[in-house]
Design an enzyme around this catalytic site. Structure first.
Site, PDB file in Angstrom:
ATOM      1  N   ASP A  38       0.864  -1.179   0.000  1.00 41.19           N
ATOM      2  CA  ASP A  38       0.000   0.000   0.000  1.00 41.19           C
ATOM      3  C   ASP A  38       0.899   1.226   0.000  1.00 41.19           C
ATOM      4  OD1 ASP A  38      -2.256   1.864   0.537  1.00 41.19           O
ATOM      5  OD2 ASP A  38      -3.315   0.009   1.014  1.00 41.19           O
ATOM      6  N   ASN A  89      -5.033  -4.600  -6.907  1.00 48.05           N
ATOM      7  CA  ASN A  89      -6.257  -3.946  -6.462  1.00 48.05           C
ATOM      8  C   ASN A  89      -6.107  -2.440  -6.244  1.00 48.05           C
ATOM      9  OD1 ASN A  89      -8.862  -3.731  -4.727  1.00 48.05           O
ATOM     10  ND2 ASN A  89      -7.229  -3.230  -3.268  1.00 48.05           N
ATOM     11  N   TYR A 155     -11.532   8.003 -14.320  1.00 48.98           N
ATOM     12  CA  TYR A 155     -11.751   6.745 -13.600  1.00 48.98           C
ATOM     13  C   TYR A 155     -12.365   5.692 -14.523  1.00 48.98           C
ATOM     14  CZ  TYR A 155     -13.456   3.544  -9.972  1.00 48.98           C
ATOM     15  OH  TYR A 155     -13.707   2.437  -9.194  1.00 48.98           O
ATOM     16  N   ILE A 188     -19.352  -0.816  -3.396  1.00 49.96           N
ATOM     17  CA  ILE A 188     -18.899  -1.588  -2.243  1.00 49.96           C
ATOM     18  C   ILE A 188     -18.626  -0.656  -1.063  1.00 49.96           C
ATOM     19  CG2 ILE A 188     -17.247  -3.310  -1.432  1.00 49.96           C
ATOM     20  CD1 ILE A 188     -18.930  -4.170  -3.877  1.00 49.96           C
ATOM     21  N   THR A 190     -16.581   0.772   1.189  1.00 53.38           N
ATOM     22  CA  THR A 190     -15.142   0.958   1.373  1.00 53.38           C
ATOM     23  C   THR A 190     -14.861   2.427   1.671  1.00 53.38           C
ATOM     24  OG1 THR A 190     -14.745   1.477  -0.958  1.00 53.38           O
ATOM     25  CG2 THR A 190     -14.653  -0.872  -0.314  1.00 53.38           C
TER      26      THR A 190
END
Length: 251
Positions: A38, A89, A155, A188, A190
């Protein structure tokens, strides 16, 4: 069929939160050793995985930077000696703006992290998997990789690009023992969706209203799909685009 990932190694980018965190924990529960990457430090994930009885390392990595990605893979191999699975991811939503109002800076950053980042990850992951003669890669796109969303041009373009890149890489690797698939999550629960909604009731209702099921998906639901795609139960699956959402893509 393989039911555990014992003695196998998984690399998860964007693994400190959201879908990546859920996937890293799911790999660990299956017995895999996990390299968590990350852009900001997070030792908590290593502790959580150790509590599950598995091994883990944390790697600070900006996936848009070549040297960071190369170092990420090198550190994974140095720690565990091999690479069997990768869940690419890491991604950002960028700024909300129409196509004509989208800044060049926002476009470049979003494409660089989301699309270039996944290309770089595969560029350095695949050679290590080839040494094992087998591997599985799952890339994370979005339902925005299948349909358009007004106000998110960079995006949406990046996520469509991930789908095409995955299909191409799957064809290149199919006869070399490496399977490459892509998941396209719906809305989702998140940190990313928290940022998009501002956690306001009105915005949350607007987003959940996109899903016929009427709720946000859970990170663990995406993680389950990732685990299946990496498992031997999906041994005949490559180049597959898996939409994991509440049904609005199918409408």
């Amino acid at each position: 069929m393989e039911t555990t990932f014992k003695n196998k190694v998984a690399l998860v980018t964007g693994g400190a939160s959201g879908i990546g965190k859920a996937a890293a924990l799911a790999f660990a529960k299956k017995g895999a050793k996990v390299a968590i990457a990350d852009w900001k430090e997070n030792d908590e994930m290593v502790d959580l995985i150790k509590e599950l009885g598995s091994e883990a390392i944390f790697i600070k990595c900006d996936v848009s930077k070549t040297e960071d990605v190369k170092a990420m893979v090198v550190q994974t191999i140095a720690a565990f000696g091999r690479l069997d699975y990768a869940f690419n991811n890491a991604g950002i939503e960028g700024n909300t703006a129409t196509t004509q109002e989208c800044t060049e800076e926002n476009w470049d950053k979003t494409i660089s992290v989301n699309l270039k980042g996944i290309w770089l990850c595969m560029k350095y992951e695949i050679p290590e998997m080839l040494k094992e003669g087998k591997g599985a890669i799952v890339n994370c796109a979005s339902v925005a990789g299948l349909i358009g969303f007004a106000g998110l041009p960079a995006y949406v373009a990046s996520k469509h690009g991930i789908v095409g890149l995955t299909k191409t890489t799957a064809l290149e690797c199919a006869k070399q023992g490496i399977r490459v698939n892509v998941v396209c999550p719906g809305v989702i629960q998140t940190p990313m969706i928290d940022r998009l909604t501002g956690k306001t009731k009105e915005a949350i209702e607007q987003f959940t209203g996109l899903e016929p099921i009427g709720r946000f998906g859970l990170p663990e639901e995406i993680a389950s799909a990732v685990i299946w795609l990496c498992s031997d139960e999906a041994s005949f699956v490559t180049g597959h685009v898996m939409a994991v959402d509440g049904g609005f893509v199918a409408q």
